[in-house]
Design a protein around this motif. Structure first.
Motif, PDB file in Angstrom:
ATOM      1  N   UNK A 148       0.815  -1.218   0.000  1.00  0.00           N
ATOM      2  CA  UNK A 148       0.000   0.000   0.000  1.00  0.00           C
ATOM      3  C   UNK A 148       0.850   1.271   0.000  1.00  0.00           C
ATOM      4  N   UNK A 149       2.063   1.214   0.552  1.00  0.00           N
ATOM      5  CA  UNK A 149       2.921   2.395   0.650  1.00  0.00           C
ATOM      6  C   UNK A 149       4.292   2.087   0.074  1.00  0.00           C
ATOM      7  N   UNK A 150       4.885   3.080  -0.556  1.00  0.00           N
ATOM      8  CA  UNK A 150       6.212   2.939  -1.146  1.00  0.00           C
ATOM      9  C   UNK A 150       7.111   4.026  -0.585  1.00  0.00           C
ATOM     10  N   UNK A 151       8.185   3.602   0.058  1.00  0.00           N
ATOM     11  CA  UNK A 151       9.164   4.532   0.620  1.00  0.00           C
ATOM     12  C   UNK A 151      10.337   4.639  -0.352  1.00  0.00           C
ATOM     13  N   UNK A 152      10.614   5.852  -0.806  1.00  0.00           N
ATOM     14  CA  UNK A 152      11.716   6.110  -1.738  1.00  0.00           C
ATOM     15  C   UNK A 152      12.844   6.769  -0.959  1.00  0.00           C
ATOM     16  N   UNK A 153      14.053   6.189  -1.053  1.00  0.00           N
ATOM     17  CA  UNK A 153      15.185   6.691  -0.286  1.00  0.00           C
ATOM     18  C   UNK A 153      16.413   6.846  -1.181  1.00  0.00           C
ATOM     19  N   UNK A 154      17.126   7.965  -1.093  1.00  0.00           N
ATOM     20  CA  UNK A 154      18.400   8.100  -1.809  1.00  0.00           C
ATOM     21  C   UNK A 154      19.430   7.146  -1.215  1.00  0.00           C
ATOM     22  N   UNK A 155      20.298   6.619  -2.069  1.00  0.00           N
ATOM     23  CA  UNK A 155      21.301   5.675  -1.607  1.00  0.00           C
ATOM     24  C   UNK A 155      22.608   6.304  -1.202  1.00  0.00           C
ATOM     25  N   UNK A 156      22.695   7.655  -1.201  1.00  0.00           N
ATOM     26  CA  UNK A 156      23.973   8.309  -0.923  1.00  0.00           C
ATOM     27  C   UNK A 156      23.919   9.186   0.322  1.00  0.00           C
ATOM     28  N   UNK A 157      23.029   8.857   1.258  1.00  0.00           N
ATOM     29  CA  UNK A 157      22.928   9.618   2.498  1.00  0.00           C
ATOM     30  C   UNK A 157      23.428   8.775   3.665  1.00  0.00           C
ATOM     31  N   UNK A 158      23.977   9.453   4.665  1.00  0.00           N
ATOM     32  CA  UNK A 158      24.542   8.784   5.832  1.00  0.00           C
ATOM     33  C   UNK A 158      23.774   9.227   7.067  1.00  0.00           C
ATOM     34  N   UNK A 159      23.114   8.306   7.721  1.00  0.00           N
ATOM     35  CA  UNK A 159      22.397   8.585   8.957  1.00  0.00           C
ATOM     36  C   UNK A 159      22.033   7.250   9.591  1.00  0.00           C
ATOM     37  N   UNK A 160      21.661   7.276  10.849  1.00  0.00           N
ATOM     38  CA  UNK A 160      21.232   6.067  11.549  1.00  0.00           C
ATOM     39  C   UNK A 160      19.986   6.419  12.341  1.00  0.00           C
ATOM     40  N   UNK A 161      18.861   5.851  11.963  1.00  0.00           N
ATOM     41  CA  UNK A 161      17.601   6.233  12.601  1.00  0.00           C
ATOM     42  C   UNK A 161      16.612   5.090  12.542  1.00  0.00           C
ATOM     43  N   UNK A 162      15.648   5.138  13.422  1.00  0.00           N
ATOM     44  CA  UNK A 162      14.515   4.219  13.406  1.00  0.00           C
ATOM     45  C   UNK A 162      13.476   4.789  12.444  1.00  0.00           C
ATOM     46  N   UNK A 163      13.140   4.038  11.418  1.00  0.00           N
ATOM     47  CA  UNK A 163      12.186   4.502  10.416  1.00  0.00           C
ATOM     48  C   UNK A 163      10.739   4.262  10.822  1.00  0.00           C
ATOM     49  N   UNK A 164      10.526   3.491  11.881  1.00  0.00           N
ATOM     50  CA  UNK A 164       9.159   3.155  12.297  1.00  0.00           C
ATOM     51  C   UNK A 164       8.313   4.389  12.619  1.00  0.00           C
TER      52      UNK A 164
END
Length: 549
Positions: A148-164
């Motif tokens: 139902x949902x599509x998450x689009x993310x760049x592959x050249x970013x640096x971070x550490x996070x909970x996506x929930x």
């Protein structure tokens, strides 16, 4: 609420319940195009941008993959387009269910290559163009019918996070599109997509990489930014209940809205809702929406903002305008994304074309604030270099020594521990399998299998190491003064430099940018460049004894 019992991630539960139906979302990672990779040349000479080594033992894409896996997102597509052999090999070796990282359950990781088809006889370009090409494949596959949902993310970013919390916020607000954003300064704003918000954090204006003369229209005062930065739990509780009752009175469900002109909402993508007195549902949304910014004292309640590449809070003066910048992370309702790409079939870019059109058509586009450290390392060699050295700060930008419930995944190296003899090390990351003899290392990132000779000084540098030892592969030619062994030879000095994989730096070499130039391709034949004032030695370059740069 649908629960997927086969997934047991670190995040994703609230008061014992599943926060979101994990099986209903897929992640789409943009694997780096030619234009993106050109900005980090020569590091991208033999690889695409997400495959560049980072932080010693990792690749850039490993941090993103770790965020997804730790957050329980186990349906992942990586869209590759340019110079992708190294990335494909790394993904295959590292994230394989039979022998690599276990993401389990009904999950999968697929690499989807840019290709020609009967519908398109040319290579597609742009973020929207690549995703449009992917959607034709995605919609035709029956296993994706429940997404139902599509998450689009760049592959050249640096971070550490909970996506929930981001996904929960997207559901709770009933958004057609949620854009993950950060407060940024004016100098940083011109490099990003800049948004302007209303009091409900709904995006009313989106402009990709605005010109300096356009920034004044996008600036937000402290009062305007406060709901985005520092709304309290009580305020958000009141907002959520107010929205719920007002929409119920208007005949709409929680999170619903009247489609604007040209809206293409599908009835099968209804927003999450909760019943009267359902504290768990409200708490989910509130927990997801909470920011962590501080509000300082002084006249007007001066706001303390994040920077683009640091998790530390930086005070801006009361007169300095504030901006909210997009990180390029989007969560679309599937029907909204499919119909937008179909309706705007000539559009090739999300930021410049698709998103402004969705806002203009009246769809609900929400902003979610990403707390903590975040860096776009694909902007320049300097950005990549600074992101590596930020790992050495106290505290580090990203803690690589993660607990077992949220590790950072990488390819499992079967090499011995590093050997250090008479070596002085100050504020460094030293990976496995290194051989360091009587060297002096300061403020540097040392990759696996790095060999550093005696009396070598390495300062403020990134040494990527090697993917094999000298004895593991036959020599191409005999060792000589013009063809030194792998590693950094004795007596050499490396300062403010990036040394790529498998380099051979001879004895008494000085890589110090002696003339202080900012950009130089004069010695490209020898594999030596200067980018953003940083000396860059290309992969497998050979630097003879006594070379000075």
């Amino acid at each position: 609420m649908i629960t997927n019992p086969s997934v047991n991630g670190r995040f994703g539960t609230w008061l014992g319940e599943s926060i979101w139906p994990r099986g209903n979302l897929t992640a789409v990672i943009l694997g780096g195009g030619e234009t993106d990779s050109r900005r980090l040349f020569p590091l991208t000479q033999f690889r695409t941008l997400p495959a560049i080594p980072f932080g010693g033992s990792y690749r850039i894409i490993d941090l993103l993959m770790s965020n997804l896996i730790n957050s329980g997102v186990n349906k992942i597509h990586i869209l590759t387009a340019y110079n992708s052999y190294s990335l494909n090999r790394h993904l295959q070796r590292t994230y394989d269910m039979s022998g690599g990282v276990q993401y389990g359950g009904d999950g999968y990781i697929e690499v989807v290559a840019n290709s020609m088809s009967p519908d398109s006889q040319q290579w597609v370009t742009g973020t929207a163009g690549i995703v449009r090409h992917f959607m034709s494949y995605f919609d035709s596959n029956m296993k994706n019918r429940f997404i139902q949902d599509i998450m689009v993310l760049p592959g050249d970013h640096v971070y550490s996070t909970d996506l929930t919390p981001i996904i929960s916020y997207h559901h709770s607000t009933g958004a057609d599109l949620t854009i993950v954003c950060r407060p940024v300064s004016g100098e940083q704003a011109s490099r990003l997509g800049v948004v302007k918000l209303d009091s409900d954090n709904r995006i009313r204006t989106f402009r990709e990489k605005p010109d300096p003369d356009q920034l004044s229209e996008l600036a937000m005062s402290d009062d305007e930014m406060r709901p985005f930065l520092s709304a309290t739990v009580q305020q958000q509780m009141h907002q959520l209940h107010s929205r719920r009752h007002s929409r119920r009175d208007a005949g709409l469900g929680f999170g619903g809205h009247s489609p604007g002109p040209g809206s293409s909402l599908d009835s099968g993508s209804a927003a999450a809702s909760f019943d009267e007195g359902d504290g768990v549902g409200a708490a989910r949304a509130l927990w997801a929406a909470r920011g962590h910014a501080r509000v300082g004292g002084g006249a007007g309640g001066r706001v303390v903002l994040d920077t683009m590449t640091s998790g530390d809070d930086v005070e801006l003066s009361q007169r300095a305008p504030g901006f909210v910048g997009s990180t390029g992370i989007y969560i679309f309702r599937r029907g909204v994304l499919s119909k937008a790409l179909e309706r705007h079939y000539k559009a090739q870019d999300f930021g410049r074309q698709i998103i402004p059109e969705l806002i203009r058509e009246g769809l609900r586009v929400q902003a979610y604030r990403l707390p903590g450290y975040w860096a776009d390392v694909g902007g320049s060699v300097g950005d990549f270099y600074q992101a590596n050295l930020a790992l050495l700060e106290d505290p580090p930008s990203i803690d690589l020594n993660r607990p077992t419930e949220a590790p950072l995944f990488k390819f499992p190296l079967t090499i011995p521990a590093s050997q250090l003899r008479g070596t002085r090390i100050s504020r460094c990351i030293v990976s496995a399998g290194c051989i360091l003899h009587e060297a002096n290392l300061r403020n540097s990132v040392i990759g696996p299998r790095s060999i550093v000779g005696s009396r070598v000084t390495v300062t403020d540098s990134v040494i990527m190491g090697a993917d094999h030892y000298e004895h593991e592969k036959p020599q191409q030619r005999p060792l000589s003064p013009t063809y030194p062994p792998m590693g950094i030879g004795e007596g050499s000095v490396v300062q403010r430099a990036i040394v790529d994989l498998n380099c051979r730096v001879g004895r008494n070499v000085a890589l110090v940018n002696k003339e202080g130039v900012y950009e130089s391709f004069d010695r490209a034949v020898q594999g030596m460049y200067v980018r953003d004032g940083i000396t860059v030695i290309t992969r497998e370059a050979v630097i003879p004894d006594g070379t000075v740069l």
